[in-house]
Scaffold this motif. Structure first.
Motif, PDB file in Angstrom:
ATOM      1  N   LEU A  14       0.845  -1.194   0.000  1.00  0.00           N
ATOM      2  CA  LEU A  14       0.000   0.000   0.000  1.00  0.00           C
ATOM      3  C   LEU A  14       0.881   1.244   0.000  1.00  0.00           C
ATOM      4  CD1 LEU A  14      -2.435  -1.189   2.811  1.00  0.00           C
ATOM      5  CD2 LEU A  14      -2.777  -1.389   0.335  1.00  0.00           C
ATOM      6  N   ASP A  15       0.377   2.320  -0.574  1.00  0.00           N
ATOM      7  CA  ASP A  15       1.078   3.592  -0.491  1.00  0.00           C
ATOM      8  C   ASP A  15       0.065   4.734  -0.523  1.00  0.00           C
ATOM      9  OD1 ASP A  15       0.406   4.186  -3.185  1.00  0.00           O
ATOM     10  OD2 ASP A  15       2.187   3.123  -3.894  1.00  0.00           O
ATOM     11  N   ARG A  16       0.573   5.949  -0.381  1.00  0.00           N
ATOM     12  CA  ARG A  16      -0.301   7.122  -0.338  1.00  0.00           C
ATOM     13  C   ARG A  16      -0.945   7.381  -1.681  1.00  0.00           C
ATOM     14  NH1 ARG A  16       4.685   9.563   1.641  1.00  0.00           N
ATOM     15  NH2 ARG A  16       4.788  10.477  -0.425  1.00  0.00           N
ATOM     16  N   LEU A  73      -2.553   8.272   5.691  1.00  0.00           N
ATOM     17  CA  LEU A  73      -1.136   7.953   5.518  1.00  0.00           C
ATOM     18  C   LEU A  73      -0.349   9.198   5.126  1.00  0.00           C
ATOM     19  CD1 LEU A  73       0.955   5.743   5.678  1.00  0.00           C
ATOM     20  CD2 LEU A  73       0.435   5.121   3.304  1.00  0.00           C
ATOM     21  N   TRP A  74      -0.954  10.061   4.319  1.00  0.00           N
ATOM     22  CA  TRP A  74      -0.332  11.358   4.030  1.00  0.00           C
ATOM     23  C   TRP A  74      -0.132  12.130   5.339  1.00  0.00           C
ATOM     24  CZ3 TRP A  74       1.668  13.632  -0.305  1.00  0.00           C
ATOM     25  CH2 TRP A  74       1.407  13.006  -1.535  1.00  0.00           C
ATOM     26  N   LEU A  75      -1.132  12.118   6.200  1.00  0.00           N
ATOM     27  CA  LEU A  75      -1.057  12.842   7.466  1.00  0.00           C
ATOM     28  C   LEU A  75       0.003  12.225   8.381  1.00  0.00           C
ATOM     29  CD1 LEU A  75      -2.128  15.084   9.222  1.00  0.00           C
ATOM     30  CD2 LEU A  75      -4.082  13.646   9.836  1.00  0.00           C
ATOM     31  N   ASN A  76       0.074  10.903   8.379  1.00  0.00           N
ATOM     32  CA  ASN A  76       1.109  10.208   9.154  1.00  0.00           C
ATOM     33  C   ASN A  76       2.499  10.627   8.680  1.00  0.00           C
ATOM     34  OD1 ASN A  76       2.028   7.603  10.803  1.00  0.00           O
ATOM     35  ND2 ASN A  76       3.033   7.496   8.823  1.00  0.00           N
ATOM     36  N   ASP A  77       2.702  10.627   7.362  1.00  0.00           N
ATOM     37  CA  ASP A  77       4.016  10.959   6.811  1.00  0.00           C
ATOM     38  C   ASP A  77       4.348  12.436   6.985  1.00  0.00           C
ATOM     39  OD1 ASP A  77       3.978   8.325   6.150  1.00  0.00           O
ATOM     40  OD2 ASP A  77       3.894   8.612   3.978  1.00  0.00           O
ATOM     41  N   ALA A  78       3.337  13.290   6.960  1.00  0.00           N
ATOM     42  CA  ALA A  78       3.560  14.710   7.227  1.00  0.00           C
ATOM     43  C   ALA A  78       4.049  14.902   8.666  1.00  0.00           C
ATOM     44  CB  ALA A  78       2.278  15.498   6.989  1.00  0.00           C
ATOM     45  N   THR A  79       3.477  14.122   9.580  1.00  0.00           N
ATOM     46  CA  THR A  79       3.904  14.221  10.978  1.00  0.00           C
ATOM     47  C   THR A  79       5.361  13.805  11.125  1.00  0.00           C
ATOM     48  OG1 THR A  79       1.652  13.725  11.717  1.00  0.00           O
ATOM     49  CG2 THR A  79       3.412  13.478  13.329  1.00  0.00           C
ATOM     50  N   ARG A  80       5.749  12.718  10.498  1.00  0.00           N
ATOM     51  CA  ARG A  80       7.156  12.316  10.580  1.00  0.00           C
ATOM     52  C   ARG A  80       8.062  13.390   9.992  1.00  0.00           C
ATOM     53  NH1 ARG A  80      11.032   8.828  11.789  1.00  0.00           N
ATOM     54  NH2 ARG A  80      12.831   8.826  10.383  1.00  0.00           N
ATOM     55  N   THR A  81       7.656  13.992   8.891  1.00  0.00           N
ATOM     56  CA  THR A  81       8.469  15.057   8.290  1.00  0.00           C
ATOM     57  C   THR A  81       8.732  16.167   9.287  1.00  0.00           C
ATOM     58  OG1 THR A  81       7.631  14.597   6.064  1.00  0.00           O
ATOM     59  CG2 THR A  81       8.545  16.789   6.459  1.00  0.00           C
ATOM     60  N   VAL A  82       7.698  16.611   9.992  1.00  0.00           N
ATOM     61  CA  VAL A  82       7.862  17.719  10.941  1.00  0.00           C
ATOM     62  C   VAL A  82       8.669  17.277  12.153  1.00  0.00           C
ATOM     63  CG1 VAL A  82       6.644  19.341  12.432  1.00  0.00           C
ATOM     64  CG2 VAL A  82       5.777  18.865  10.132  1.00  0.00           C
ATOM     65  N   ILE A  83       8.436  16.069  12.639  1.00  0.00           N
ATOM     66  CA  ILE A  83       9.214  15.570  13.771  1.00  0.00           C
ATOM     67  C   ILE A  83      10.698  15.498  13.409  1.00  0.00           C
ATOM     68  CG2 ILE A  83       9.682  13.551  15.205  1.00  0.00           C
ATOM     69  CD1 ILE A  83       7.256  14.873  16.222  1.00  0.00           C
ATOM     70  N   VAL A  84      10.988  14.968  12.237  1.00  0.00           N
ATOM     71  CA  VAL A  84      12.378  14.879  11.783  1.00  0.00           C
ATOM     72  C   VAL A  84      12.989  16.268  11.658  1.00  0.00           C
ATOM     73  CG1 VAL A  84      13.858  14.259   9.823  1.00  0.00           C
ATOM     74  CG2 VAL A  84      12.101  12.665  10.616  1.00  0.00           C
ATOM     75  N   THR A 142      -9.800   7.110   2.429  1.00  0.00           N
ATOM     76  CA  THR A 142      -9.630   7.798   3.720  1.00  0.00           C
ATOM     77  C   THR A 142      -8.338   7.354   4.390  1.00  0.00           C
ATOM     78  OG1 THR A 142     -12.002   8.061   4.058  1.00  0.00           O
ATOM     79  CG2 THR A 142     -10.613   8.144   6.017  1.00  0.00           C
ATOM     80  N   LYS A 143      -8.055   6.067   4.357  1.00  0.00           N
ATOM     81  CA  LYS A 143      -6.814   5.582   4.966  1.00  0.00           C
ATOM     82  C   LYS A 143      -5.599   6.099   4.198  1.00  0.00           C
ATOM     83  CE  LYS A 143      -8.433   1.479   7.403  1.00  0.00           C
ATOM     84  NZ  LYS A 143      -9.830   1.900   7.425  1.00  0.00           N
ATOM     85  N   ALA A 144      -5.722   6.210   2.888  1.00  0.00           N
ATOM     86  CA  ALA A 144      -4.625   6.784   2.099  1.00  0.00           C
ATOM     87  C   ALA A 144      -4.378   8.233   2.507  1.00  0.00           C
ATOM     88  CB  ALA A 144      -4.950   6.689   0.611  1.00  0.00           C
ATOM     89  N   THR A 184      -3.891  12.449  -6.489  1.00  0.00           N
ATOM     90  CA  THR A 184      -5.021  11.612  -6.060  1.00  0.00           C
ATOM     91  C   THR A 184      -5.388  11.822  -4.593  1.00  0.00           C
ATOM     92  OG1 THR A 184      -3.640   9.726  -5.399  1.00  0.00           O
ATOM     93  CG2 THR A 184      -4.315   9.860  -7.728  1.00  0.00           C
ATOM     94  N   PHE A 185      -4.575  12.593  -3.884  1.00  0.00           N
ATOM     95  CA  PHE A 185      -4.836  12.842  -2.466  1.00  0.00           C
ATOM     96  C   PHE A 185      -6.147  13.606  -2.301  1.00  0.00           C
ATOM     97  CE2 PHE A 185      -4.006  15.971   1.093  1.00  0.00           C
ATOM     98  CZ  PHE A 185      -4.251  15.072   2.115  1.00  0.00           C
ATOM     99  N   GLN A 186      -6.976  13.157  -1.359  1.00  0.00           N
ATOM    100  CA  GLN A 186      -8.268  13.801  -1.137  1.00  0.00           C
ATOM    101  C   GLN A 186      -8.304  14.404   0.276  1.00  0.00           C
ATOM    102  OE1 GLN A 186     -11.831  11.770  -2.494  1.00  0.00           O
ATOM    103  NE2 GLN A 186     -10.581  10.271  -3.616  1.00  0.00           N
ATOM    104  N   PRO A 187      -7.861  15.641   0.409  1.00  0.00           N
ATOM    105  CA  PRO A 187      -7.790  16.258   1.737  1.00  0.00           C
ATOM    106  C   PRO A 187      -9.145  16.408   2.412  1.00  0.00           C
ATOM    107  CG  PRO A 187      -7.445  17.892   0.015  1.00  0.00           C
ATOM    108  CD  PRO A 187      -7.419  16.557  -0.651  1.00  0.00           C
ATOM    109  N   SER A 188     -10.221  16.478   1.646  1.00  0.00           N
ATOM    110  CA  SER A 188     -11.552  16.667   2.231  1.00  0.00           C
ATOM    111  C   SER A 188     -11.994  15.464   3.058  1.00  0.00           C
ATOM    112  CB  SER A 188     -12.584  16.943   1.140  1.00  0.00           C
ATOM    113  OG  SER A 188     -12.649  15.864   0.228  1.00  0.00           O
ATOM    114  N   LEU A 189     -11.272  14.334   2.922  1.00  0.00           N
ATOM    115  CA  LEU A 189     -11.624  13.141   3.702  1.00  0.00           C
ATOM    116  C   LEU A 189     -11.112  13.219   5.136  1.00  0.00           C
ATOM    117  CD1 LEU A 189     -10.899  10.369   1.033  1.00  0.00           C
ATOM    118  CD2 LEU A 189     -13.123  11.329   1.700  1.00  0.00           C
TER     119      LEU A 189
END
Length: 554
Positions: free
Chosen positions: A449-451, A529-540, A524-526, A456-461
């Motif tokens: 699976l990937d983002r 996953l964008w939100l999860n990866d955005a969090t890691r980006t900021v933490i890093v 929605t899960k995709a 194709t990202f749907q931020p409204s979800l």
């Protein structure tokens, strides 16, 4: 929509409102900002721009706020704007606009959070600068962590920063150091005003091994040999221990070069040109009382010897002549009296002491174990050293613990707390989120699976309360970095990361990302996953500013 983009939208709307009303748009500031309200009921962001501008253009604040709200209501990405109090604007973003931030962060990557507040400024940041007469002690370790973090934060805000270590290899303390080494090498008692600790014997032994003739030379020649070789060995050790701590300076400047390179005479002549030098009692003085100092300062004694203060003058001038706009100096709590004379000295050179020099004073730090301060080093004899501190906590915990607090506050570092693998250990709490976000992405990849591509990202979800909370926290990061740079407070980054980590934990607990048998993969899960990866980006990014690693596994 990022806070910066929203702030730009508000500013543009205000310009349109003023122009439409025939009012002076030049009354608007060059830039503005939006803030996150304390209460979620007040919206996603708040703006005080109407309050700031209303008086300048002669319009009641609420009237201007209403006109601005009407204009913003039609702006893309804004769901609603409400007026509060005398003219505050509370702004609610459309779900899609809020969620777009996750994609923006992932695509921006390491550059997210970087700004231009200090673009074009050349800054010299001097910190630690421990005398080469012993290992770096705990006070110096604090400056190593805070100073290096501040340099990183200032660079993230756009400044060109040169970090510098001032190597005090001249003066009476060096004479006492070389005398101590000679005494240790020859087996006689260390002088009463000398340096103790096992490291003195270690260095003396190393000098003899390198230069066996040291023990057969006349006393004055032997002392000079121990001075030269001992300083070189001690400074190599200091540089190595700081590098092992993740702190490497751009410039290592030797005080002795000021003396041998004619910089002291050059500084004296420059001060004479500005008319603040006078002679009295056979000595040469600088009239610093003209600029608020409590007394005038001697530059050259009646016997012709230079003072330490003259070296300070020459070193400041040398930095300015290298082209630095502002000189930062970080000093310990016992240097408060140093500030007035240095500010006056800057004025004597014709510079602005409020612009060209900034002195940061740090308070004491204690390492505590079992409720009791650790005061003795096996090696240094009287203080806790950098080596002791890292041995007790590890590099990451040590750096984070020191950078987490305002430098002007004394702190106790509890060894038991900072080595505990639990959520009450702040660095573990943040690094755990770094590892968890990496684990989620890794597990998704292992499941095939990937983002998906950005288009194709749907931020409204991303409509869940905890998703919105996490998005708001992520959006604050650029402002946190800018404020940390503006106020010289890198601890704000650490505290922010802890708040962000809490928001992520709450999101993770309530919003499933990876699929299960009963809950398959979805758009929605995709998006999550964008939100999860955005969090890691900021933490890093944030941990990098503190010089702390962001592990992928724990």
């Amino acid at each position: 929509m990022t806070p910066a983009k929203l702030a730009e939208t508000v500013l543009n709307a205000a310009c349109e409102v003023l122009v439409a009303r025939g009012l002076d748009a030049s009354a608007l500031p060059a830039s503005t900002s939006v803030e996150r309200p304390r209460s979620p009921e007040h919206g996603d962001y708040a703006s005080t721009l109407a309050l700031q501008v209303a008086k300048k253009v002669g319009v009641p604040p609420r009237e201007l706020a209403q006109a601005l709200a009407d204009r913003l209501a039609d702006a893309p990405g804004i769901a609603a704007v409400e007026i509060a109090g005398p003219g505050f604007l509370n702004i609610r973003l459309a779900a899609g606009a809020a969620g777009e931030l996750a994609r923006d962060i992932v695509l921006t990557g390491a550059e997210y959070g970087r700004g231009v507040r200090f673009a074009g400024q050349r800054l010299n940041l001097e910190f630690v600068s421990a005398n080469p007469t012993g290992p770096v002690h705990l006070g110096g370790v604090r400056w190593a962590a805070v100073g290096d973090a501040l340099a990183r934060v200032l660079r993230a805000a756009g400044a060109e920063v040169t970090t510098e270590y001032y190597f005090n290899d001249a003066g009476a303390q060096i004479d006492r150091f070389s005398g101590s080494l000679l005494a240790a090498a020859t087996g006689v008692p260390i002088p009463a005003d000398g340096y103790g600790g096992a490291y003195i014997a270690e260095i003396a032994k190393a000098v003899v091994e390198k230069r066996p003739e040291a023990l057969t030379l006349p006393a004055d020649q032997a002392r000079e040999l121990f001075r030269v070789e001992g300083i070189a060995l001690m400074f190599d050790e200091i540089r190595t221990s700081l590098a092992d701590f993740g702190v490497m300076f751009d410039v290592y400047f030797n005080e002795k070069d000021l003396h041998t390179g004619g910089r002291l005479d050059h500084a004296l002549e420059r001060l004479r040109e500005h008319g603040h030098v006078f002679e009295a009692d056979g000595a040469v003085w600088l009239r610093t009382t003209d600029f608020g100092d409590d007394k005038d300062r001697v530059l050259r004694k009646s016997d012709g010897a230079w003072t330490y203060f003259t070296a300070d003058c020459a070193y400041y001038l040398e930095k300015r002549e290298r082209g630095f706009d502002r000189v930062f100096i970080m000093l310990g709590a016992d240097h408060h009296g140093y500030v007035g004379r240095m500010k006056a000295m800057v004025a004597c050179f014709g510079d602005d002491p409020d612009v060209n020099l900034e002195i940061l004073i740090g308070q004491m730090v204690n390492l505590v174990r079992d409720g009791q301060p650790m005061r003795m080093s096996k090696r240094a004899g009287t203080v806790v050293t950098l080596e002791d501190f890292v041995d007790a906590l590890g590099v990451d915990a040590a750096r984070y613990a020191l950078a987490r607090y305002s430098a002007d506050s004394p702190i106790d570092i509890d060894v038991e707390l900072w080595t505990r693998a639990t959520r009450d250990n702040p660095v573990y709490y943040v690094q755990y989120v770094a590892a968890r976000t990496a684990s989620v992405a890794r597990n998704a990849s292992e499941l095939g699976l990937d983002r998906g591509p950005a288009e194709t990202f749907q931020p409204s979800l991303l409509t869940h309360e905890k998703e919105n909370e996490l998005l708001k926290a992520l959006g604050e990061y650029p402002a946190i970095v800018a404020t940390a740079a503006e106020l010289r407070e890198p601890h704000r980054v650490a505290r922010y990361l802890e708040e962000l980590s809490g928001a992520y934990h709450r999101f993770y607990d309530k919003c499933r990302i990876l699929p299960t048998v009963d809950d398959p993969w979805s758009e929605t899960k995709a998006a999550r996953l964008w939100l999860n990866d955005a969090t890691r980006t900021v933490i890093v990014n944030g941990l990098r500013l503190l010089g702390v690693s962001a592990p992928e596994r724990m």
